[in-house]
Design an enzyme around this catalytic site. Sequence first.
Site, PDB file in Angstrom:
ATOM      1  N   THR A   1       0.856  -1.184   0.000  1.00 19.52           N
ATOM      2  CA  THR A   1       0.000   0.000   0.000  1.00 19.52           C
ATOM      3  C   THR A   1       0.895   1.237   0.000  1.00 19.52           C
ATOM      4  O   THR A   1       2.118   1.128  -0.016  1.00 19.52           O
ATOM      5  CB  THR A   1      -0.909   0.024   1.241  1.00 19.52           C
ATOM      6  OG1 THR A   1      -0.121   0.360   2.405  1.00 19.52           O
ATOM      7  CG2 THR A   1      -1.580  -1.330   1.468  1.00 19.52           C
ATOM      8  N   CYS A   2       0.278   2.399   0.061  1.00 28.45           N
ATOM      9  CA  CYS A   2       1.065   3.631   0.057  1.00 28.45           C
ATOM     10  C   CYS A   2       1.881   3.780   1.336  1.00 28.45           C
ATOM     11  O   CYS A   2       2.878   4.509   1.357  1.00 28.45           O
ATOM     12  CB  CYS A   2       0.167   4.853  -0.135  1.00 28.45           C
ATOM     13  SG  CYS A   2      -1.120   5.023   1.127  1.00 28.45           S
TER      14      CYS A   2
ATOM     15  N   GLN B   1      -7.599  -3.813   1.639  1.00 30.86           N
ATOM     16  CA  GLN B   1      -6.308  -4.036   0.993  1.00 30.86           C
ATOM     17  C   GLN B   1      -5.694  -5.371   1.421  1.00 30.86           C
ATOM     18  O   GLN B   1      -5.108  -6.083   0.601  1.00 30.86           O
ATOM     19  CB  GLN B   1      -5.363  -2.876   1.319  1.00 30.86           C
ATOM     20  CG  GLN B   1      -5.787  -1.572   0.667  1.00 30.86           C
ATOM     21  CD  GLN B   1      -5.027  -0.372   1.206  1.00 30.86           C
ATOM     22  OE1 GLN B   1      -4.622  -0.335   2.374  1.00 30.86           O
ATOM     23  NE2 GLN B   1      -4.849   0.643   0.366  1.00 30.86           N
TER      24      GLN B   1
ATOM     25  N   MET C   1      -8.873   6.726  -3.394  1.00 22.09           N
ATOM     26  CA  MET C   1      -8.424   7.753  -2.464  1.00 22.09           C
ATOM     27  C   MET C   1      -8.992   9.123  -2.828  1.00 22.09           C
ATOM     28  O   MET C   1      -9.439   9.879  -1.956  1.00 22.09           O
ATOM     29  CB  MET C   1      -6.899   7.792  -2.411  1.00 22.09           C
ATOM     30  CG  MET C   1      -6.355   8.630  -1.275  1.00 22.09           C
ATOM     31  SD  MET C   1      -4.615   8.303  -0.931  1.00 22.09           S
ATOM     32  CE  MET C   1      -4.732   6.725  -0.094  1.00 22.09           C
TER      33      MET C   1
END
Length: 444
Positions: A49-50, A120, A193
Amino acid sequence: MRIMAAGLNYRTAPVHIREKLALSEHDIADVLSGLRGSKSIMEGVILSTCNRTEVYAVAERKDQFMRELAYMMERKYNLSQEQFEASFYLHEDNAAVEHLFRVTSGLDSMVVGETQILGQVRDAFLYSQSLPATGAVFNRLFKQAVTLAKRLHTETRIGHKPVSVSYAAVELAARMMGSLAGRNIVLVGAGQMTELALKHMQARGADRISVVNRSYNRALEFADQFGITAEPWESLGTLLNTAELAMAATGAAEPVVTFDMLRGARQHRSAPLLLIDMGVPRDIDPLAEQLDGVTLYDIDRLGAIVNENAEARAKEALKLTPVIQKERHDFTRWMKELGVAPAIAALREKADAIRESACQDMLNKLPDLDERERKVIGKLTKSIVNQLLRDPILNIKELASERGGEVAIEAFTRIFGIEEQAQRLAEPEGTEASDAMDPRNAIA
């Protein structure tokens, strides 16, 4: 077998390191294939993920697994050995299980209690399962993690108020700009997002919003869904000439809002421009903050924004530690039972074979029995076998979960003369054998 969780996150690595490891599905399949090909892991799931990239593994040797992982990170993603050692952490066995439960529940997130990570983790597991790169252990563990996270978010106040990264971005914009109503706002990207950010902005009265996306059709769908304006990708530079706020989250490998684009926009305007980059890799050139009148916040700076909800969620998180630890204990017990499952299945197999052979001999000697009488004898012998095996099975399960469980299992197989059958069942091939390995199916 050992369970390991190795990775880096927003606490251990800055964004310029994390963006190197923003892995696509192709990258994930490649890494898992490489690790499994080297026989360093038997099962694997990669979460990217980010804010984190983590490799969950069922492995035999920690040192070999970490060497292979470090080599792959350096060879494929240009992460030096020094960067690997400085950024990567490793959790083992119980600590790895508890870490996964905390991650999935949002307790390890930049914004405590956020729910996006739950989806996620689920998607990461399902993708790894489809490769296939998971087996009995991770199929159980990740399903338990997702179920736990859903229950915690339903039954507690950990997610009572929206405090996602997208929410933090909008909260920041509102604090710096005052009312968002009437402001010229540009969204770069039309993913989840930016969708969350848009919903929060509209809740605060924002009404002059444009969206650009590489796929114009996707931008049109997005704009139609939320009642905003879609513009072609090529118009981004022009939109920045009049924008007061721009938020970006595209998933592109390189910045899409370039320094030259922003420098050109500054020549056509005097009003300040607030840029918020929610992407990893970054979507806005970090040099943008050198321009007069431009303020840039990237995802790391967003993480430093704390509002009233963060403190309340942190307090709630402390209450959930005992729940997490109980779930970890339950999984650990299941793992130990999984170790005894081949022995239990072998005992059942041997007992059934003896019963069937004895029944057949008896029926051959009593050929005049009718069908009803044969069924009665079959049920009676099954009942006798089940009652004889009940206590040994319950006792070995209990012993297997205690210290020295491996010794107890070995003694169990020797006492009943089932060493070879247990060894065969411990190396399952195909679904039927895998089912035999599940302790839930091994006990009548």
